[in-house]
Design a protein around this motif. Structure first.
Motif, PDB file in Angstrom:
ATOM      1  N   ALA A 124      11.855   4.509   8.483  1.00  0.00           N
ATOM      2  CA  ALA A 124      11.066   3.596   7.631  1.00  0.00           C
ATOM      3  C   ALA A 124      11.609   2.782   7.567  1.00  0.00           C
ATOM      4  O   ALA A 124      11.170   1.326   6.398  1.00  0.00           O
ATOM      5  N   GLN A 125      13.058   2.373   6.946  1.00  0.00           N
ATOM      6  CA  GLN A 125      14.231   1.729   6.762  1.00  0.00           C
ATOM      7  C   GLN A 125      13.757   0.544   7.810  1.00  0.00           C
ATOM      8  O   GLN A 125      14.312  -0.330   7.161  1.00  0.00           O
ATOM      9  N   ARG A 126      13.706   0.754   8.663  1.00  0.00           N
ATOM     10  CA  ARG A 126      13.335  -0.509   9.773  1.00  0.00           C
ATOM     11  C   ARG A 126      12.295  -1.470   9.238  1.00  0.00           C
ATOM     12  O   ARG A 126      12.535  -2.536   9.713  1.00  0.00           O
ATOM     13  N   LEU A 127      11.480  -0.821   8.806  1.00  0.00           N
ATOM     14  CA  LEU A 127       9.981  -1.024   8.366  1.00  0.00           C
ATOM     15  C   LEU A 127       9.964  -1.668   7.388  1.00  0.00           C
ATOM     16  O   LEU A 127       9.125  -2.046   6.100  1.00  0.00           O
ATOM     17  N   GLU A 128      11.257  -1.218   6.276  1.00  0.00           N
ATOM     18  CA  GLU A 128      11.854  -2.297   5.379  1.00  0.00           C
ATOM     19  C   GLU A 128      10.535  -1.728   4.146  1.00  0.00           C
ATOM     20  O   GLU A 128       9.544  -1.689   3.143  1.00  0.00           O
ATOM     21  N   LEU A 129      10.677  -0.019   4.408  1.00  0.00           N
ATOM     22  CA  LEU A 129       9.550   0.773   3.691  1.00  0.00           C
ATOM     23  C   LEU A 129      10.166   1.471   2.388  1.00  0.00           C
ATOM     24  O   LEU A 129      10.888   2.316   2.863  1.00  0.00           O
ATOM     25  N   ARG A 130      10.019   1.739   1.434  1.00  0.00           N
ATOM     26  CA  ARG A 130      10.252   2.744   0.368  1.00  0.00           C
ATOM     27  C   ARG A 130       9.167   4.239   0.431  1.00  0.00           C
ATOM     28  O   ARG A 130       8.166   4.458   0.543  1.00  0.00           O
ATOM     29  N   GLY A 131      10.166   5.392  -0.022  1.00  0.00           N
ATOM     30  CA  GLY A 131       9.488   6.652   0.119  1.00  0.00           C
ATOM     31  C   GLY A 131       9.974   7.463  -0.690  1.00  0.00           C
ATOM     32  O   GLY A 131      11.355   7.463   0.095  1.00  0.00           O
ATOM     33  N   LEU A 132      10.253   8.859   1.098  1.00  0.00           N
ATOM     34  CA  LEU A 132      10.468   9.683   0.623  1.00  0.00           C
ATOM     35  C   LEU A 132      10.231  10.739   2.181  1.00  0.00           C
ATOM     36  O   LEU A 132       8.722  10.396   2.859  1.00  0.00           O
ATOM     37  N   ALA A 133      11.031  11.301   2.561  1.00  0.00           N
ATOM     38  CA  ALA A 133      10.414  12.324   3.391  1.00  0.00           C
ATOM     39  C   ALA A 133      11.574  13.889   3.224  1.00  0.00           C
ATOM     40  O   ALA A 133      12.264  14.406   2.900  1.00  0.00           O
ATOM     41  N   ARG A 134      10.418  14.760   3.022  1.00  0.00           N
ATOM     42  CA  ARG A 134      10.470  16.198   2.891  1.00  0.00           C
ATOM     43  C   ARG A 134      10.287  17.391   3.441  1.00  0.00           C
ATOM     44  O   ARG A 134       8.813  17.579   4.027  1.00  0.00           O
ATOM     45  N   ASN A 135      10.497  18.652   3.090  1.00  0.00           N
ATOM     46  CA  ASN A 135      10.280  19.912   4.158  1.00  0.00           C
ATOM     47  C   ASN A 135       9.247  20.000   2.292  1.00  0.00           C
ATOM     48  O   ASN A 135       9.460  20.286   2.006  1.00  0.00           O
ATOM     49  N   LEU A 136       8.415  21.240   3.190  1.00  0.00           N
ATOM     50  CA  LEU A 136       7.302  21.544   2.308  1.00  0.00           C
ATOM     51  C   LEU A 136       7.361  23.005   2.502  1.00  0.00           C
ATOM     52  O   LEU A 136       7.758  23.249   3.874  1.00  0.00           O
ATOM     53  N   PRO A 137       6.839  24.130   2.038  1.00  0.00           N
ATOM     54  CA  PRO A 137       7.444  25.610   2.477  1.00  0.00           C
ATOM     55  C   PRO A 137       6.297  25.883   3.594  1.00  0.00           C
ATOM     56  O   PRO A 137       6.863  26.981   3.839  1.00  0.00           O
ATOM     57  N   ASP A 138       5.251  25.191   3.753  1.00  0.00           N
ATOM     58  CA  ASP A 138       4.526  25.710   4.643  1.00  0.00           C
ATOM     59  C   ASP A 138       5.290  25.820   6.537  1.00  0.00           C
ATOM     60  O   ASP A 138       4.674  25.805   7.207  1.00  0.00           O
ATOM     61  N   GLY A 139       6.130  25.208   6.440  1.00  0.00           N
ATOM     62  CA  GLY A 139       6.861  24.767   7.308  1.00  0.00           C
ATOM     63  C   GLY A 139       6.368  22.964   7.827  1.00  0.00           C
ATOM     64  O   GLY A 139       7.188  22.365   9.096  1.00  0.00           O
ATOM     65  N   SER A 140       5.905  22.204   6.907  1.00  0.00           N
ATOM     66  CA  SER A 140       4.914  20.901   7.979  1.00  0.00           C
ATOM     67  C   SER A 140       6.430  20.003   6.875  1.00  0.00           C
ATOM     68  O   SER A 140       6.680  20.639   5.808  1.00  0.00           O
TER      69      SER A 140
ATOM     70  N   ASP B  57       1.261  -3.482   7.403  1.00  0.00           N
ATOM     71  CA  ASP B  57       1.177  -3.295   8.416  1.00  0.00           C
ATOM     72  C   ASP B  57       2.640  -2.022   8.976  1.00  0.00           C
ATOM     73  O   ASP B  57       2.506  -1.798   9.788  1.00  0.00           O
ATOM     74  N   ALA B  58       4.123  -2.346   7.963  1.00  0.00           N
ATOM     75  CA  ALA B  58       4.814  -1.551   8.443  1.00  0.00           C
ATOM     76  C   ALA B  58       4.231  -0.039   7.900  1.00  0.00           C
ATOM     77  O   ALA B  58       4.828   1.045   8.264  1.00  0.00           O
ATOM     78  N   VAL B  59       3.892   0.174   7.324  1.00  0.00           N
ATOM     79  CA  VAL B  59       2.772   0.885   6.758  1.00  0.00           C
ATOM     80  C   VAL B  59       2.013   1.960   7.821  1.00  0.00           C
ATOM     81  O   VAL B  59       2.061   3.575   8.351  1.00  0.00           O
ATOM     82  N   GLU B  60       1.137   1.267   8.534  1.00  0.00           N
ATOM     83  CA  GLU B  60       0.270   1.679  10.106  1.00  0.00           C
ATOM     84  C   GLU B  60       1.614   1.705  11.409  1.00  0.00           C
ATOM     85  O   GLU B  60       1.495   3.582  11.519  1.00  0.00           O
ATOM     86  N   ALA B  61       2.624   1.007  10.497  1.00  0.00           N
ATOM     87  CA  ALA B  61       3.599   1.001  12.096  1.00  0.00           C
ATOM     88  C   ALA B  61       4.368   2.646  11.873  1.00  0.00           C
ATOM     89  O   ALA B  61       4.369   3.419  12.986  1.00  0.00           O
TER      90      ALA B  61
ATOM     91  N   VAL C  55       0.908  -1.405   0.056  1.00  0.00           N
ATOM     92  CA  VAL C  55      -0.005  -0.562   0.216  1.00  0.00           C
ATOM     93  C   VAL C  55       0.958   0.844  -0.117  1.00  0.00           C
ATOM     94  O   VAL C  55       2.245   1.204  -0.067  1.00  0.00           O
ATOM     95  N   ALA C  56       0.207   2.422  -0.212  1.00  0.00           N
ATOM     96  CA  ALA C  56       1.262   3.990  -0.402  1.00  0.00           C
ATOM     97  C   ALA C  56      -0.050   4.346   0.088  1.00  0.00           C
ATOM     98  O   ALA C  56      -0.930   4.592   0.468  1.00  0.00           O
ATOM     99  N   ALA C  57       0.719   5.960   1.189  1.00  0.00           N
ATOM    100  CA  ALA C  57       0.015   6.509   1.677  1.00  0.00           C
ATOM    101  C   ALA C  57       0.981   8.314   2.015  1.00  0.00           C
ATOM    102  O   ALA C  57       2.229   7.672   2.064  1.00  0.00           O
ATOM    103  N   ARG C  58       0.578   9.268   1.903  1.00  0.00           N
ATOM    104  CA  ARG C  58       0.720  10.598   2.300  1.00  0.00           C
ATOM    105  C   ARG C  58       0.663  11.287   3.185  1.00  0.00           C
ATOM    106  O   ARG C  58      -0.375  11.249   4.242  1.00  0.00           O
TER     107      ARG C  58
END
Length: 96
Positions: free
Chosen positions: A33-49, A59-63, A10-13
């Motif tokens: 995320a690496q511990r959970l063997e997930l793929r993806g990314l984390a990035r800063n957004l202009p609004d500070g989030s 189950d890994a995405v839920e964790a 599954v994929a989630a944002r």
């Protein structure tokens, strides 16, 4: 006896709001995320989030979703929103 079918990835944002920039949030998210063997990314957004795209076993995405509610000790998470995402076909998890 037939094999147990594996769960489809599954994929989630996620968008994490609060004191989440400048506190190591993206790097800590990447390690988790690496511990959970997930793929993806984390990035800063202009609004500070911080935006987190995660793909992998349900189950890994839920964790990761549960971990994002508090993040690393230096963060102050105020809110986390979640939406479905299209699978990105990434080969690992990165900080962008």
């Amino acid at each position: 006896m037939s094999p147990i079918p594996s769960s489809s990835p599954v994929a989630a944002r996620f968008v994490v709001r609060g004191l989440v920039q400048g506190v190591g949030f993206r790097a800590a998210t990447c390690r988790q995320a690496q511990r959970l063997e997930l793929r993806g990314l984390a990035r800063n957004l202009p609004d500070g989030s911080v935006e987190v795209l995660a793909e992998g076993a349900p189950d890994a995405v839920e964790a990761l979703a549960a971990w994002l509610q508090h993040g690393p000790p230096s963060a102050q998470v105020e809110a986390v929103s979640r939406s479905e995402a299209a699978a990105g076909g990434r080969s690992g998890f990165e900080v962008a």
